[in-house]
Design an enzyme around this catalytic site. Structure first.
Site, PDB file in Angstrom:
ATOM      1  CB  SER A  94      -0.932  -0.001   1.217  1.00  0.00           C
ATOM      2  OG  SER A  94      -0.187  -0.090   2.421  1.00  0.00           O
ATOM      3  CG  ASP A 261      -2.356   5.096   8.241  1.00  0.00           C
ATOM      4  OD1 ASP A 261      -1.263   5.710   8.168  1.00  0.00           O
ATOM      5  OD2 ASP A 261      -2.780   4.356   7.341  1.00  0.00           O
ATOM      6  CG  HIS A 264      -0.418   4.380   4.376  1.00  0.00           C
ATOM      7  ND1 HIS A 264      -1.373   3.765   5.188  1.00  0.00           N
ATOM      8  CD2 HIS A 264      -0.023   3.434   3.475  1.00  0.00           C
ATOM      9  CE1 HIS A 264      -1.555   2.522   4.772  1.00  0.00           C
ATOM     10  NE2 HIS A 264      -0.735   2.295   3.742  1.00  0.00           N
TER      11      HIS A 264
END
Length: 793
Positions: A94, A261, A264
């Site tokens: 991600s 978060d 990221h």
């Protein structure tokens, strides 16, 4: 630093701190710094791509500065051009996907990030959250099938391995084994492509959710060490290297606390990483001037090679004739002020240069040009981009003016705009412009508009000085014209050859040269009206005003006829003097912006000289220029004009609108300054010797800054002392000022030889110069055609 340069420039201050000793010290500094950078680059890792990808720092809060080189900010059109024939694949988890999204935003901000083509650019994201056998098979399939193989692979993964296995040591060993298995396919892809492994960025541990608490910065560092020790371990295939992206990791250390978060990166940091990758991939393709990272050295052009041969030949001739420098060539005359039109008396026979001196001057010029080439064309010294803050502009500005006021002296004469005062005027303006350029203050519109007035003031002085000279002396001889043109253009012509830049690139010299020719033509054309003739009959004053009116109409005609203007200056070979990047738009912009400054200067000179002749001014020491009442009124109006202009400049919304008004109002600010500076008798009796010293070499300072103080053709800053910006500015400024002063002396020396007073000899020199110039233009045209053919094929 300015104080030190000034002190060294005044020989009478101390016999040990003369300008000669300063220049010797600067030569020693250049030699030591060249050796240091050469050894550190070739023995300590001097790959600018590695600098770009691995390290850097933030300038302010958002601007990223790679170590030792400049990063270009790519626009979407540039990115599409670079990547049109490249297939780019992002592979990973991600974090890589978010980097992929940021990369897409550079290419097309409106494009949806769906993993497909972005416009005409093949750009893909492939989800591989772990380094495993599935990833290995994908890499091998690319290697076997060139039709699907990407040209650029951006890959990275680790956080899922830590998360799924709880950060165990066994997972780390398995990661090492899997990475070893894919290292060979990655290196094979790097043989004829580009592979970038994204090192793991830090996390904000306090912001992680419970199911991610095992992803610690300590774990990420262990995985990064495995990557660095495993990849590129095949010594037999050293050319096929996987590059590591660690710059985003450094940037994230300062911004990760802003993560939503904890895992990221914030958008600003992802954008830094995406732009770093864009520079790594595209700089070698598009070769942007302000993107010095990842660029190979261009091959010297034919003109550069021929120029080097000329300087080398001069050195050989000089060495054959003498074994040491001529001791008799010590005291050289101060260069005349060609910008204002004032000249000193011709040198006496005793001080004339001997037959060896021109070759010595060319030897020195050749050595100086080597330094120019090393600074801005060779891959030796570092470069950094500019970053504007109010403090970087205004603090040096205040410091400079304090020094200028502190070093005030009594003027030898108290006439309006006397030589000492014009030198002072040019000196402080030049120092302001230097600070403006190195601080990148052009982005701040109020400062930009005030500096525009300073450039107009330089042209005003050109009109004032040359009109005064022709009006008072009536010397329209070829010798005078050639002397002025040589001193204005010698340095720029040499730089055009050495640095491979068009004449128009050094825009101020073409501008001043053009206007000098216009002034000369205006004053020399029939009927020639001089002060002596005008004293006999007042009708001649009307005649000179008619000439100035004709010049004004000429300027207005061309200012409102852009098509005709472009047609005239686009004709070869005239176009070679005024084109920049194949267009004369820059010349049109510069010409139009200050089109009335010259005529303002000429008109002011005429009015002043007439008033002076009629004894309408009081220029005695300590006396105001006019009566007390008139002086007070003019001073009040001038101060009000300054304040009004500053308020208007501060309210400007964009440069285009302000530049439209600039030609009509800049003359008022120049006149206001002259009145404030000269109306009070005590003010007119003093001048700043500090500013005047710099004013005598203002032209050389303006031109030399392009390559040996700034860098990348003024787009960046030259770095001689890495890691210490303050010390770097001190050292580079010291060398820069010494070089500018020496060039002014060399130019003056060569002008005496190149421009003889004998009419026949001068015509022969002009014929030789014309043939030489025509040869240069033909060679340049041939090179342009070759470049065009190469671009087609």
């Amino acid at each position: 630093m300015a104080f030190l340069a000034y002190s060294l420039g005044k020989r009478e201050i101390n016999q040990y701190f003369s300008i000669k000793n300063a220049k010797l010290l600067s030569v020693a500094a250049v030699i030591l710094l060249t050796l240091f950078h050469t050894f550190s680059r070739y023995y300590g890792g001097g790959d600018t791509c590695e600098w770009l990808l691995s390290s850097g720092r933030y300038l302010g809060e958002t601007v990223w500065q790679p170590y030792g080189c400049m990063m270009h900010k790519y626009k979407n059109t540039e990115a599409k051009t670079c990547l049109a024939e490249k297939r780019v694949a992002f592979v990973g988890d991600s974090r890589i996907r978010q980097l992929f999204y940021s990369y897409i935003q550079i290419i097309d901000p409106a494009q949806r990030a769906d993993g497909r083509k972005v416009g005409l650019v093949p750009l893909d994201f492939l989800w591989y959250a772990e380094v495993n056998n599935s990833l290995k098979e994908r890499l091998i399939s690319w290697r076997k099938d060139p039709s699907i193989k990407p040209d650029v692979v951006i890959i990275g993964a680790a956080t899922w391995s830590i998360k799924l296995h709880g950060g165990s040591s066994e997972a780390l060993q398995q990661y090492r084994a899997n990475l070893t298995a894919i290292s060979l396919p990655l290196e094979q892809l790097a043989e004829d492509g580009e592979v970038y492994w994204v090192l793991q960025d830090p996390v904000h541990e306090e912001g992680l959710s419970d199911n991610r608490k095992m992803i610690t910065n300590e774990q990420l560092e262990l995985y990064n060490k495995v990557v660095l020790s495993t990849l590129n371990s095949n010594k037999k295939n050293s050319k096929a290297r996987v590059r590591f992206l660690g710059a985003s990791r450094q940037a994230a250390m300062e911004t990760i606390t802003q993560s939503a978060d904890g895992l990221h990166l914030p958008e600003s940091t992802r954008n830094v990483a995406a732009m770093v990758l864009m520079n790594a991939v595209c700089n070698k393709v598009l070769r942007p001037i302000d993107g010095s990272c990842c660029q190979a050295l261009p091959a010297p052009s034919l003109l550069q090679k021929l120029t080097a041969c000329v300087f080398l030949g001069s050195a050989l001739v000089f060495l054959c004739r003498v074994n040491k420098f001529n001791r008799s060539w010590k005291s050289r005359p101060t260069p005349p002020d060609v910008e204002s039109g004032e000249e000193k008396k011709p040198a006496t026979a005793a001080s004339l240069l001997n037959h060896k001196a021109p070759f010595q001057a060319l030897c020195k010029m050749g050595l100086i040009m080597v330094y120019f080439y090393l600074c801005d064309r060779a891959d030796v010294f570092m470069k950094e981009q500019k970053f504007y803050t109010h403090s970087t502009f205004f603090i040096p500005l205040v410091y400079m003016f304090v020094l200028g006021i502190f070093y005030s002296e009594n003027s030898k004469e108290t006439k309006l705009l006397n030589r000492e005062q014009t030198d002072e005027w040019k000196g402080w303006m030049q120092l302001v412009i230097l600070i403006y350029h190195i601080s990148g203050a052009s982005v701040f519109i109020p400062v930009y508009m005030h500096v525009r007035v300073l450039v107009a003031a330089y042209l005003f002085q050109t009109g004032y000085g040359h009109f005064s000279f022709f009006w008072l002396k009536g010397d329209f001889g070829l010798y005078r014209v050639c002397q002025v043109l040589f001193r204005l253009n010698f340095l720029v012509v040499v730089l055009c050859l050495v640095m491979d830049r068009p004449y128009q690139f050094y825009y101020f010299v073409p501008l001043v040269t053009f206007w000098f020719v216009v002034i000369y033509a205006t004053m020399a054309m029939w009927p020639q009206i001089l002060q002596k003739k005008a004293n006999g009959s007042g009708i001649w004053h009307v005649g000179i005003l008619v000439k100035l009116l004709g010049l004004l109409l000429f300027i207005c005609f061309f200012a409102y006829s852009q098509g005709l203007f472009e047609n005239i200056f686009s004709v070869w070979p005239i176009s070679k003097l005024f084109e920049l990047n194949g267009s004369i738009h820059e010349w049109w912009f510069r010409w139009k912006l200050d089109r009335f400054a010259i005529i303002h200067g000429m008109l002011f000179a005429f009015v002043y000289l007439v008033l002076q002749k009629c004894q309408g001014l009081s220029e005695e020491k300590g006396e105001p220029l006019f009566s007390t009442r008139i002086s007070n009124i003019l001073l009040l109006i001038s101060v009000f004009s300054f304040m009004t202009y500053s308020i208007w400049a501060s309210s400007c919304k964009n440069k285009t609108e302000c530049n439209e008004l600039h030609p009509y109002i800049s003359g008022l600010q120049i006149l206001a300054f002259i009145l404030i500076r000269n109306i009070p008798g005590y003010s007119r009796s003093l001048y700043s010797s500090f500013f005047a010293w710099f004013g005598k070499i203002s032209l050389e300072l303006f031109i030399c800054q392009y390559h040996i103080w700034l860098a990348a053709d003024t787009k960046g800053i030259l770095v001689l002392i890495p890691g210490n910006p303050s010390l770097n500015i001190i050292i580079s400024t010291f060398i820069f000022v010494c070089v500018a002063h020496e060039i002014s002396v060399i130019t003056n020396d060569l002008a005496q030889v190149a421009i003889p007073k004998d009419g026949g000899a001068l015509l022969r020199r002009l014929l030789a110069a014309g043939v030489f110039t025509l040869g240069l233009l033909l060679v340049s045209r041939i090179e342009d055609k070759e470049i065009s053919l190469l671009s087609v094929f």
